[in-house]
Scaffold this motif. Structure first.
Motif, PDB file in Angstrom:
ATOM      1  N   GLY A   1     -12.002 -51.536  38.488  1.00  0.00           N
ATOM      2  CA  GLY A   1     -11.734 -51.729  36.926  1.00  0.00           C
ATOM      3  C   GLY A   1     -10.850 -50.463  36.316  1.00  0.00           C
ATOM      4  N   PRO A   2     -10.501 -50.422  35.267  1.00  0.00           N
ATOM      5  CA  PRO A   2      -9.792 -49.329  34.818  1.00  0.00           C
ATOM      6  C   PRO A   2     -10.697 -48.081  34.569  1.00  0.00           C
ATOM      7  CG  PRO A   2      -9.757 -51.194  33.435  1.00  0.00           C
ATOM      8  CD  PRO A   2     -10.523 -51.508  34.339  1.00  0.00           C
ATOM      9  N   ARG A   3      -9.996 -46.753  35.161  1.00  0.00           N
ATOM     10  CA  ARG A   3     -10.699 -45.789  35.078  1.00  0.00           C
ATOM     11  C   ARG A   3     -11.005 -45.109  33.843  1.00  0.00           C
ATOM     12  NH1 ARG A   3      -7.444 -40.399  35.999  1.00  0.00           N
ATOM     13  NH2 ARG A   3      -5.431 -40.980  35.214  1.00  0.00           N
ATOM     14  N   LYS A   4     -12.332 -44.574  34.115  1.00  0.00           N
ATOM     15  CA  LYS A   4     -12.879 -43.765  32.721  1.00  0.00           C
ATOM     16  C   LYS A   4     -12.248 -42.383  32.677  1.00  0.00           C
ATOM     17  CE  LYS A   4     -17.496 -42.446  30.553  1.00  0.00           C
ATOM     18  NZ  LYS A   4     -18.772 -42.713  30.866  1.00  0.00           N
ATOM     19  N   ILE A   5     -11.705 -42.075  31.504  1.00  0.00           N
ATOM     20  CA  ILE A   5     -11.227 -40.644  31.345  1.00  0.00           C
ATOM     21  C   ILE A   5     -11.647 -39.829  30.275  1.00  0.00           C
ATOM     22  CG2 ILE A   5      -8.853 -39.452  31.300  1.00  0.00           C
ATOM     23  CD1 ILE A   5      -7.630 -42.113  32.417  1.00  0.00           C
ATOM     24  N   LYS A   6     -12.151 -38.733  30.451  1.00  0.00           N
ATOM     25  CA  LYS A   6     -12.689 -37.863  29.308  1.00  0.00           C
ATOM     26  C   LYS A   6     -11.375 -36.818  28.845  1.00  0.00           C
ATOM     27  CE  LYS A   6     -17.375 -38.629  29.812  1.00  0.00           C
ATOM     28  NZ  LYS A   6     -18.793 -37.992  29.915  1.00  0.00           N
ATOM     29  N   ALA A   7     -10.909 -36.670  27.961  1.00  0.00           N
ATOM     30  CA  ALA A   7     -10.149 -35.622  27.468  1.00  0.00           C
ATOM     31  C   ALA A   7     -10.292 -34.920  26.336  1.00  0.00           C
ATOM     32  CB  ALA A   7      -8.619 -36.398  27.256  1.00  0.00           C
ATOM     33  N   LYS A   8      -9.666 -33.795  26.123  1.00  0.00           N
ATOM     34  CA  LYS A   8     -10.013 -32.775  24.990  1.00  0.00           C
ATOM     35  C   LYS A   8      -8.657 -33.114  23.958  1.00  0.00           C
ATOM     36  CE  LYS A   8     -12.517 -29.682  27.433  1.00  0.00           C
ATOM     37  NZ  LYS A   8     -13.085 -28.177  27.808  1.00  0.00           N
ATOM     38  N   SER A   9      -9.142 -33.391  22.807  1.00  0.00           N
ATOM     39  CA  SER A   9      -7.887 -33.674  21.600  1.00  0.00           C
ATOM     40  C   SER A   9      -7.724 -32.269  20.976  1.00  0.00           C
ATOM     41  CB  SER A   9      -8.094 -34.842  20.962  1.00  0.00           C
ATOM     42  OG  SER A   9      -7.164 -34.489  19.682  1.00  0.00           O
ATOM     43  N   ARG A  10      -6.665 -31.590  20.892  1.00  0.00           N
ATOM     44  CA  ARG A  10      -6.117 -30.447  20.450  1.00  0.00           C
ATOM     45  C   ARG A  10      -6.133 -30.747  18.862  1.00  0.00           C
ATOM     46  NH1 ARG A  10      -2.134 -28.123  24.669  1.00  0.00           N
ATOM     47  NH2 ARG A  10      -3.664 -27.531  26.592  1.00  0.00           N
ATOM     48  N   LYS A  11      -5.438 -31.998  18.686  1.00  0.00           N
ATOM     49  CA  LYS A  11      -4.930 -32.371  17.427  1.00  0.00           C
ATOM     50  C   LYS A  11      -6.460 -32.657  16.508  1.00  0.00           C
ATOM     51  CE  LYS A  11      -1.462 -34.746  16.191  1.00  0.00           C
ATOM     52  NZ  LYS A  11      -0.404 -35.926  16.291  1.00  0.00           N
ATOM     53  N   ASN A  12      -7.437 -33.220  17.105  1.00  0.00           N
ATOM     54  CA  ASN A  12      -8.501 -33.535  16.594  1.00  0.00           C
ATOM     55  C   ASN A  12      -9.282 -32.408  16.401  1.00  0.00           C
ATOM     56  OD1 ASN A  12      -7.760 -36.227  16.419  1.00  0.00           O
ATOM     57  ND2 ASN A  12      -9.260 -36.977  17.870  1.00  0.00           N
ATOM     58  N   LYS A  13      -9.360 -31.468  17.313  1.00  0.00           N
ATOM     59  CA  LYS A  13     -10.211 -30.344  17.121  1.00  0.00           C
ATOM     60  C   LYS A  13      -9.872 -29.862  15.976  1.00  0.00           C
ATOM     61  CE  LYS A  13     -11.686 -26.057  19.642  1.00  0.00           C
ATOM     62  NZ  LYS A  13     -11.189 -25.352  20.944  1.00  0.00           N
ATOM     63  N   ALA A  14      -8.536 -29.830  15.615  1.00  0.00           N
ATOM     64  CA  ALA A  14      -8.031 -28.836  14.455  1.00  0.00           C
ATOM     65  C   ALA A  14      -8.165 -29.715  13.012  1.00  0.00           C
ATOM     66  CB  ALA A  14      -6.494 -28.551  14.466  1.00  0.00           C
ATOM     67  N   GLU A  15      -8.262 -31.014  13.250  1.00  0.00           N
ATOM     68  CA  GLU A  15      -7.955 -31.748  12.161  1.00  0.00           C
ATOM     69  C   GLU A  15      -9.461 -32.421  11.757  1.00  0.00           C
ATOM     70  OE1 GLU A  15      -6.043 -31.733   9.601  1.00  0.00           O
ATOM     71  OE2 GLU A  15      -4.394 -30.769  10.737  1.00  0.00           O
ATOM     72  N   MET A  16     -10.211 -33.050  12.931  1.00  0.00           N
ATOM     73  CA  MET A  16     -11.458 -33.803  12.776  1.00  0.00           C
ATOM     74  C   MET A  16     -12.252 -33.413  14.073  1.00  0.00           C
ATOM     75  SD  MET A  16     -13.243 -35.755  11.183  1.00  0.00           S
ATOM     76  CE  MET A  16     -12.038 -36.386   9.904  1.00  0.00           C
TER      77      MET A  16
ATOM     78  N   SER B   1     -12.919 -34.059  18.876  1.00  0.00           N
ATOM     79  CA  SER B   1     -12.108 -33.423  19.813  1.00  0.00           C
ATOM     80  C   SER B   1     -12.297 -33.567  21.214  1.00  0.00           C
ATOM     81  CB  SER B   1     -12.621 -31.899  19.444  1.00  0.00           C
ATOM     82  OG  SER B   1     -14.210 -31.725  19.815  1.00  0.00           O
ATOM     83  N   ARG B   2     -13.311 -34.401  21.526  1.00  0.00           N
ATOM     84  CA  ARG B   2     -13.570 -34.921  23.022  1.00  0.00           C
ATOM     85  C   ARG B   2     -13.395 -36.439  22.831  1.00  0.00           C
ATOM     86  NH1 ARG B   2     -15.863 -31.224  26.759  1.00  0.00           N
ATOM     87  NH2 ARG B   2     -16.073 -29.268  25.865  1.00  0.00           N
ATOM     88  N   VAL B   3     -12.520 -37.140  23.531  1.00  0.00           N
ATOM     89  CA  VAL B   3     -12.335 -38.693  23.370  1.00  0.00           C
ATOM     90  C   VAL B   3     -12.638 -39.014  24.918  1.00  0.00           C
ATOM     91  CG1 VAL B   3     -10.878 -38.515  21.482  1.00  0.00           C
ATOM     92  CG2 VAL B   3      -9.871 -38.334  23.562  1.00  0.00           C
ATOM     93  N   THR B   4     -12.920 -40.252  25.029  1.00  0.00           N
ATOM     94  CA  THR B   4     -13.147 -41.242  26.080  1.00  0.00           C
ATOM     95  C   THR B   4     -12.176 -42.252  26.078  1.00  0.00           C
ATOM     96  OG1 THR B   4     -15.589 -40.539  26.410  1.00  0.00           O
ATOM     97  CG2 THR B   4     -14.635 -42.385  27.696  1.00  0.00           C
ATOM     98  N   LEU B   5     -11.466 -42.412  27.325  1.00  0.00           N
ATOM     99  CA  LEU B   5     -10.335 -43.565  27.510  1.00  0.00           C
ATOM    100  C   LEU B   5     -10.592 -44.319  28.330  1.00  0.00           C
ATOM    101  CD1 LEU B   5      -7.386 -40.598  26.950  1.00  0.00           C
ATOM    102  CD2 LEU B   5      -8.496 -42.170  25.189  1.00  0.00           C
ATOM    103  N   GLU B   6      -9.963 -45.541  28.350  1.00  0.00           N
ATOM    104  CA  GLU B   6     -10.308 -46.586  29.127  1.00  0.00           C
ATOM    105  C   GLU B   6      -8.917 -46.758  29.895  1.00  0.00           C
ATOM    106  OE1 GLU B   6     -12.475 -50.754  29.687  1.00  0.00           O
ATOM    107  OE2 GLU B   6     -11.502 -50.513  27.677  1.00  0.00           O
ATOM    108  N   GLY B   7      -8.732 -46.426  31.173  1.00  0.00           N
ATOM    109  CA  GLY B   7      -7.583 -46.693  31.836  1.00  0.00           C
ATOM    110  C   GLY B   7      -6.175 -45.623  31.637  1.00  0.00           C
ATOM    111  N   ASP B   8      -5.182 -46.069  32.373  1.00  0.00           N
ATOM    112  CA  ASP B   8      -3.951 -44.876  32.270  1.00  0.00           C
ATOM    113  C   ASP B   8      -3.401 -45.288  31.078  1.00  0.00           C
ATOM    114  OD1 ASP B   8      -4.768 -43.828  34.817  1.00  0.00           O
ATOM    115  OD2 ASP B   8      -3.600 -45.251  35.896  1.00  0.00           O
ATOM    116  N   TYR B   9      -3.187 -46.673  30.567  1.00  0.00           N
ATOM    117  CA  TYR B   9      -2.568 -46.809  29.416  1.00  0.00           C
ATOM    118  C   TYR B   9      -2.970 -46.028  28.209  1.00  0.00           C
ATOM    119  CZ  TYR B   9      -0.265 -50.128  32.455  1.00  0.00           C
ATOM    120  OH  TYR B   9       0.388 -51.084  33.522  1.00  0.00           O
TER     121      TYR B   9
END
Length: 250
Positions: A41-56, A60-68
């Motif tokens: 299935g679509p891979r689970k991806i964890k990323a750090k958002s610099r925009k959110n870290k500054a504004e919300m 700041s840490r988001v979990t994403l579903e798949g490459d798209y």
């Protein structure tokens, strides 16, 4: 005489008529749908958002579903109209004329003008499926009745090259959110490194006469918009090609 009644919805679930409230309360609870990675299935991806870290900071840490969705992450990070965003924000119930539908958008974005937009990420070829097209049409009609915008982000747009590779590269090069100021600073550094491929300062002077992109500000915006990139060999003016190389590359 019938008795009145009320319905209590779970946290993060709202009726369409309450979507303004849902958007305002979005920072108060975690994403309503968990992302699971599984084989095939679509891979689970964890990323750090610099925009959110500054504004919300809550997102700041988001979990994403798949490459798209991962490509959408860079799109949202680079979009100057987006103040902050949240994946899987809340459930919305609405009646599409036939049945009651529950919908969870892929992203809720608060825009810099104070408005909100729900983004749905879709593989471009999925639009050929009549059921998918019908559902998206129902969602668009439903959201037209609210103050929250609804937009579909297609994979062909999100993964277009060299723009995506440019954003990914710039994200790795900068320490802040991908503002045009940060991109300008990076572009200046990269442009100086690129002079050997341009043929030195004499060639640069000639190029400035022929192309509006060949100056620090113009080049920054060109890089930001994916017109030129460190990873691809592309023309920056008529009749001339240049490499824009990453540090350490030859």
């Amino acid at each position: 005489m019938s008795k009145g009644f009320s319905i209590t919805l779970p946290d993060g679930e709202y009726f369409l008529k309450d979507i303004d409230q849902a958007a305002a309360e979005a920072p108060n609870f975690p994403p309503v749908r968990k992302i699971y990675g599984y084989r095939g299935g679509p891979r689970k991806i964890k990323a750090k958002s610099r925009k959110n870290k500054a504004e919300m900071p809550a997102f700041s840490r988001v979990t994403l579903e798949g490459d798209y969705e991962f490509a959408a992450f860079y799109w949202l990070e680079a979009n100057p109209l987006v103040q902050w965003y949240k994946p899987q924000p809340f459930k919305v119930r609405f009646h599409d004329g036939l049945t009651t539908t529950t919908y969870v958008g892929d992203f809720l974005a608060r825009m810099v003008d104070g408005s909100y937009t729900i983004y749905e990420v879709k593989k471009s070829t999925n639009l050929d499926d009549p059921d998918v097209a019908k559902r998206l049409e129902s969602l668009q009609k439903a959201f037209l009745k609210t103050n929250v915008k609804f937009e579909v982000l297609l994979s062909d747009e999100l993964t277009a090259q060299p723009r995506l590779q440019t954003w990914m590269y710039l994200y790795g090069k900068t320490r802040s959110a991908l503002t045009k100021k940060a991109v300008l600073q990076t572009a200046k550094q990269e442009f100086l490194k690129s002079l050997t491929h341009l043929g030195g300062s004499a060639k640069l002077i000639e190029l400035k006469k022929t192309s509006p992109l060949v100056n620090e500000t113009g080049l920054a915006l060109a890089i930001f918009d994916g017109v030129v990139t460190s990873k691809y060999r592309l023309p920056i003016c008529d009749g001339f090609d240049a490499f824009f190389t990453a540090p350490g590359e030859k």
